[in-house]
Write a protein that holds these residues in place. Structure first.
Motif, PDB file in Angstrom:
ATOM      1  N   VAL A  35      43.031  66.297  11.998  1.00 16.45           N
ATOM      2  CA  VAL A  35      42.216  66.740  13.079  1.00 16.45           C
ATOM      3  C   VAL A  35      43.187  67.497  14.255  1.00 16.45           C
ATOM      4  N   GLY A  36      44.128  66.614  14.789  1.00 22.02           N
ATOM      5  CA  GLY A  36      45.165  66.930  15.749  1.00 22.02           C
ATOM      6  C   GLY A  36      45.930  68.179  15.472  1.00 22.02           C
ATOM      7  N   SER A  37      46.599  68.136  13.957  1.00 24.12           N
ATOM      8  CA  SER A  37      47.427  69.427  13.915  1.00 24.12           C
ATOM      9  C   SER A  37      46.521  70.698  13.775  1.00 24.12           C
TER      10      SER A  37
ATOM     11  N   ALA B  13      45.446  79.703  23.908  1.00 25.72           N
ATOM     12  CA  ALA B  13      46.083  78.943  24.925  1.00 25.72           C
ATOM     13  C   ALA B  13      47.302  79.232  25.128  1.00 25.72           C
ATOM     14  N   SER B  14      47.809  79.031  26.484  1.00 27.50           N
ATOM     15  CA  SER B  14      48.844  79.598  27.141  1.00 27.50           C
ATOM     16  C   SER B  14      50.124  78.456  26.723  1.00 27.50           C
ATOM     17  N   LYS B  15      49.766  77.219  26.810  1.00 22.80           N
ATOM     18  CA  LYS B  15      50.691  76.207  26.065  1.00 22.80           C
ATOM     19  C   LYS B  15      49.877  75.142  25.427  1.00 22.80           C
ATOM     20  N   VAL B  16      50.520  74.604  24.587  1.00 20.19           N
ATOM     21  CA  VAL B  16      49.960  73.658  23.775  1.00 20.19           C
ATOM     22  C   VAL B  16      50.956  72.575  23.370  1.00 20.19           C
ATOM     23  N   VAL B  17      50.714  71.245  23.825  1.00 23.16           N
ATOM     24  CA  VAL B  17      51.708  70.139  23.606  1.00 23.16           C
ATOM     25  C   VAL B  17      50.719  69.121  22.697  1.00 23.16           C
ATOM     26  N   GLY B  18      51.690  68.485  21.960  1.00 22.15           N
ATOM     27  CA  GLY B  18      51.140  67.382  21.040  1.00 22.15           C
ATOM     28  C   GLY B  18      51.802  66.152  21.048  1.00 22.15           C
ATOM     29  N   SER B  19      51.190  65.075  21.016  1.00 18.91           N
ATOM     30  CA  SER B  19      51.888  63.730  20.684  1.00 18.91           C
ATOM     31  C   SER B  19      51.736  63.247  19.505  1.00 18.91           C
TER      32      SER B  19
ATOM     33  N   GLY C  23      53.698  60.212  16.536  1.00 15.44           N
ATOM     34  CA  GLY C  23      54.786  59.158  16.154  1.00 15.44           C
ATOM     35  C   GLY C  23      55.807  59.415  15.424  1.00 15.44           C
ATOM     36  N   GLY C  24      57.020  59.465  16.028  1.00 13.49           N
ATOM     37  CA  GLY C  24      58.285  60.000  15.140  1.00 13.49           C
ATOM     38  C   GLY C  24      58.830  61.074  15.221  1.00 13.49           C
ATOM     39  N   ALA C  25      60.019  61.200  15.158  1.00  9.97           N
ATOM     40  CA  ALA C  25      60.710  62.589  15.230  1.00  9.97           C
ATOM     41  C   ALA C  25      60.331  63.507  14.169  1.00  9.97           C
ATOM     42  N   GLU C  26      60.231  63.048  12.852  1.00 14.78           N
ATOM     43  CA  GLU C  26      59.580  63.983  11.811  1.00 14.78           C
ATOM     44  C   GLU C  26      58.511  64.983  12.275  1.00 14.78           C
ATOM     45  N   LYS C  27      57.472  63.987  12.638  1.00 19.43           N
ATOM     46  CA  LYS C  27      56.122  64.709  13.118  1.00 19.43           C
ATOM     47  C   LYS C  27      56.367  65.662  14.040  1.00 19.43           C
ATOM     48  N   CYS C  28      57.113  65.282  15.070  1.00 19.66           N
ATOM     49  CA  CYS C  28      57.196  66.146  16.474  1.00 19.66           C
ATOM     50  C   CYS C  28      58.136  67.247  15.904  1.00 19.66           C
ATOM     51  N   ALA C  29      58.993  67.255  15.218  1.00 20.06           N
ATOM     52  CA  ALA C  29      59.654  68.453  14.683  1.00 20.06           C
ATOM     53  C   ALA C  29      58.834  69.339  13.822  1.00 20.06           C
TER      54      ALA C  29
ATOM     55  N   LEU D 226      55.619  69.864  14.201  1.00 15.62           N
ATOM     56  CA  LEU D 226      54.823  70.387  15.129  1.00 15.62           C
ATOM     57  C   LEU D 226      55.285  71.632  15.889  1.00 15.62           C
ATOM     58  N   VAL D 227      56.509  71.350  16.184  1.00 12.73           N
ATOM     59  CA  VAL D 227      57.446  72.625  16.901  1.00 12.73           C
ATOM     60  C   VAL D 227      57.786  73.647  15.959  1.00 12.73           C
ATOM     61  N   ASP D 228      58.403  73.109  14.932  1.00 12.78           N
ATOM     62  CA  ASP D 228      59.105  74.124  14.008  1.00 12.78           C
ATOM     63  C   ASP D 228      57.957  74.819  12.976  1.00 12.78           C
ATOM     64  N   GLU D 229      57.229  74.182  12.612  1.00 14.07           N
ATOM     65  CA  GLU D 229      56.322  74.806  11.707  1.00 14.07           C
ATOM     66  C   GLU D 229      54.921  75.208  12.128  1.00 14.07           C
ATOM     67  N   CYS D 230      54.279  74.292  13.097  1.00 16.45           N
ATOM     68  CA  CYS D 230      52.714  74.272  13.329  1.00 16.45           C
ATOM     69  C   CYS D 230      52.833  75.502  14.690  1.00 16.45           C
TER      70      CYS D 230
END
Ligand code: NAP
Length: 334
Positions: free
Chosen positions: A159-161, A172-178, A180-186, A188-192
């Motif tokens: 749901v979150g992704s 939206a003007s800015k979207v930030v997600g939280s 767990g872990g570097a792989e998920k965070c990368a 989110l930014v690099d692909e999503c």
């Protein structure tokens, strides 16, 4: 009388240790009657709510599982025999009789999936209840407007992704997600296309949010609850809104904040609205049209983490509760 292999609740689980509470069993299948069809399941959805339904307390929005009985949930499969004009043999259908290899489904509770609009797995993910939850939580519940700032917890999950990507696609003007872990965070930014991602396991979440949203969060889409919700409260804009989708941290985290933390809702005049996706069924056609267009244009990333085999379904659910999934968690049946 035909039978099928199913996942059965053997005992009530403790915390996130669900695999040891589940066993494979054999259940009878009813004879086909008018309006029903026999479906060979291909994929089953793995959902946090399945864990909630393993507890004895009534959850109000759904039924709980009985000890010795089969689990159920969203699944997709192929019609092999049919007594319904609406469910022709060979059609791919989505229904609620998952956690078993074969199911007899009712046409009033099944949807024929157009594989020209989206692949089978997406009908359980971006085009399914997962995506629809994100859509309902952002628009009718969250009243998202173009130009607003959005924070999503559980952003590396199903749901979150979707919530973060839909928010971006809706302006939206800015979207930030939280997550767990570097792989998920990368991811989110690099692909999503998230603007930033916060690893809640290592970061100071409150400080990161205040830095990421100098003018405050307009809409907070919360999948997680607990301390992350409190941290986000401290970064809300005055009159900001919280779309409360779920609280998956309830299952595994003993350290929960006090309700006294909610004073921040008063100080910031925040509106919190909880929702259950099934209350928004009238929006389903609009949702499917928008999401299938985003999939076709390549603007939406729909990724699944797939566990093979019904014998590994319990491990798949346990993995979801411990963050093993990137995007949507599914079980593929052989
Ligand atoms: N309201 C509705 O109608 C509705 C409908 C469907 C789903 N939901 C809710 O939506 C939420 C997301 O569901 P989903 O199917 O998309 O599951 P999901 O996010 O794909 O999977 C659950 C994720 O929760 C994270 N998590 C587990 N324990 C956590 C903790 N203590 N703190 C923070 N994160 C934790 C894990 O990711 P990390 O690696 O990031 O920890 C895990 O991957 C759930 O709360 C679910 O109940 C609500």
């Amino acid at each position: 009388m035909r039978s099928t292999t199913a996942v059965v609740l053997a005992r009530r689980p403790q915390g996130t240790k669900v695999a040891e509470a589940l066993e494979l069993g054999t259940i009878d299948l009813p004879e086909l009657t008018p309006g029903t069809a026999l479906v060979r399941n291909q994929y089953m959805s793995v959902d946090p709510s399945t864990r909630g339904r393993m507890d004895p307390g009534e959850k109000q929005y759904t039924t709980n599982f009985e000890i010795g009985g089969p689990l159920d949930g969203s699944a997709i499969g192929i019609v092999e025999e049919s007594a319904s004009d609406q469910l022709p043999v060979g059609a791919t259908v989505r229904h609620r009789m998952g956690w078993r290899e074969y199911a007899v489904v009712d046409d009033s509770a099944s949807t024929v999936c157009d594989l020209g609009k989206a692949p089978a797995t997406s009908w359980l993910s971006s085009m399914g209840q997962t995506g629809f939850t994100a859509y309902a939580g952002l628009l009718p519940v969250g009243a998202l407007a173009a130009g607003e700032t959005v924070f999503v917890t559980g952003a590396g999950g199903a749901v979150g992704s979707m919530a973060g990507q839909f928010a971006r696609l809706l302006g939206a003007s800015k979207v930030v997600g939280s997550a767990g872990g570097a792989e998920k965070c990368a991811w989110l930014v690099d692909e999503c296309g998230f603007d930033e991602a916060i690893d809640y396991r290592t970061a100071d979440v409150r400080a990161s949010l205040v830095a990421a949203f100098p003018e405050g969060i307009d809409l907070f889409f919360d999948n997680v609850g607990g301390w992350q919700m409190v941290h986000a409260l401290h970064a809300m804009r005055i009159h900001g809104r919280i779309s409360m989708c779920g609280a998956v941290s309830n299952f595994g985290t003993a350290d929960q904040p006090s309700l006294a933390e909610l004073i921040e809702v008063v100080l910031r005049r925040v509106t919190i609205r909880g929702f259950i996706v099934r209350d928004f069924e009238a929006l389903r056609p609009e949702f499917e049209a928008r999401v299938s267009a985003w999939l076709a244009s390549g603007e939406l990333v729909d990724r699944a983490t797939i566990v093979q085999g019904i014998e590994n379904a319990g491990a798949g659910l346990e993995g979801l509760l411990n963050g093993a999934n990137l995007g949507k968690a599914l079980i593929r049946l052989s």
